[in-house]
Design a protein around this motif. Structure first.
Motif, PDB file in Angstrom:
ATOM      1  N   ARG A  50       0.917  -1.400  -0.046  1.00  0.00           N
ATOM      2  CA  ARG A  50       0.086   0.011   0.210  1.00  0.00           C
ATOM      3  C   ARG A  50       0.977   1.330  -0.036  1.00  0.00           C
ATOM      4  NH1 ARG A  50      -3.339  -1.993   2.999  1.00  0.00           N
ATOM      5  NH2 ARG A  50      -2.676  -1.721   4.947  1.00  0.00           N
ATOM      6  N   TYR A  51       1.883   1.267   0.854  1.00  0.00           N
ATOM      7  CA  TYR A  51       2.798   2.348   0.786  1.00  0.00           C
ATOM      8  C   TYR A  51       3.534   2.465  -0.468  1.00  0.00           C
ATOM      9  CZ  TYR A  51       6.603   5.632   2.328  1.00  0.00           C
ATOM     10  OH  TYR A  51       7.367   6.727   2.720  1.00  0.00           O
ATOM     11  N   ALA A  53       2.532   1.644  -3.456  1.00  0.00           N
ATOM     12  CA  ALA A  53       1.523   2.153  -4.376  1.00  0.00           C
ATOM     13  C   ALA A  53       1.382   3.575  -4.150  1.00  0.00           C
ATOM     14  CB  ALA A  53       0.185   1.607  -4.301  1.00  0.00           C
ATOM     15  N   GLU A  54       1.498   4.163  -3.031  1.00  0.00           N
ATOM     16  CA  GLU A  54       1.241   5.622  -2.707  1.00  0.00           C
ATOM     17  C   GLU A  54       2.448   6.517  -2.994  1.00  0.00           C
ATOM     18  OE1 GLU A  54      -0.447   5.746   1.408  1.00  0.00           O
ATOM     19  OE2 GLU A  54      -2.425   4.581   0.598  1.00  0.00           O
ATOM     20  N   HIS A  55       3.620   5.973  -2.727  1.00  0.00           N
ATOM     21  CA  HIS A  55       4.778   6.570  -2.772  1.00  0.00           C
ATOM     22  C   HIS A  55       5.847   6.026  -3.813  1.00  0.00           C
ATOM     23  CE1 HIS A  55       2.982   7.222   1.320  1.00  0.00           C
ATOM     24  NE2 HIS A  55       3.442   8.527   1.037  1.00  0.00           N
ATOM     25  N   ARG A  56       5.259   5.605  -4.983  1.00  0.00           N
ATOM     26  CA  ARG A  56       6.192   4.858  -5.580  1.00  0.00           C
ATOM     27  C   ARG A  56       7.344   5.602  -6.328  1.00  0.00           C
ATOM     28  NH1 ARG A  56       6.134  -0.312  -8.589  1.00  0.00           N
ATOM     29  NH2 ARG A  56       7.565  -0.128 -10.240  1.00  0.00           N
TER      30      ARG A  56
END
Length: 68
Positions: A50-51, A53-56
């Protein structure tokens, strides 16, 4: 997400993405190290994904050795 978990998740995400970028994510060595990191940091693979995906962009930059 709690502030104290941000950096551990960031580090785990960089580790995972760096192995993924090399095509070594399925290796036994990665799995052993990564599972130990998750356990030691108290985070889950789902949280790391999840992290990621949000901070790629930020994670990818660090995985390439270009962290600001």
């Amino acid at each position: 997400m709690a502030a104290q978990k941000r950096e551990p998740i960031f580090g785990a995400a960089v580790l995972k993405l760096s192995f993924r970028m090399r095509g070594d994510e399925a290796s036994e060595g990665f799995r052993r190290v990564y599972e130990g990191v998750l356990r030691d940091l108290g985070v889950t693979d789902d949280e790391v994904e999840r992290y990621l995906a949000e901070h790629r962009a930020e994670v990818e930059q660090a995985a390439r050795g270009q962290r600001k």
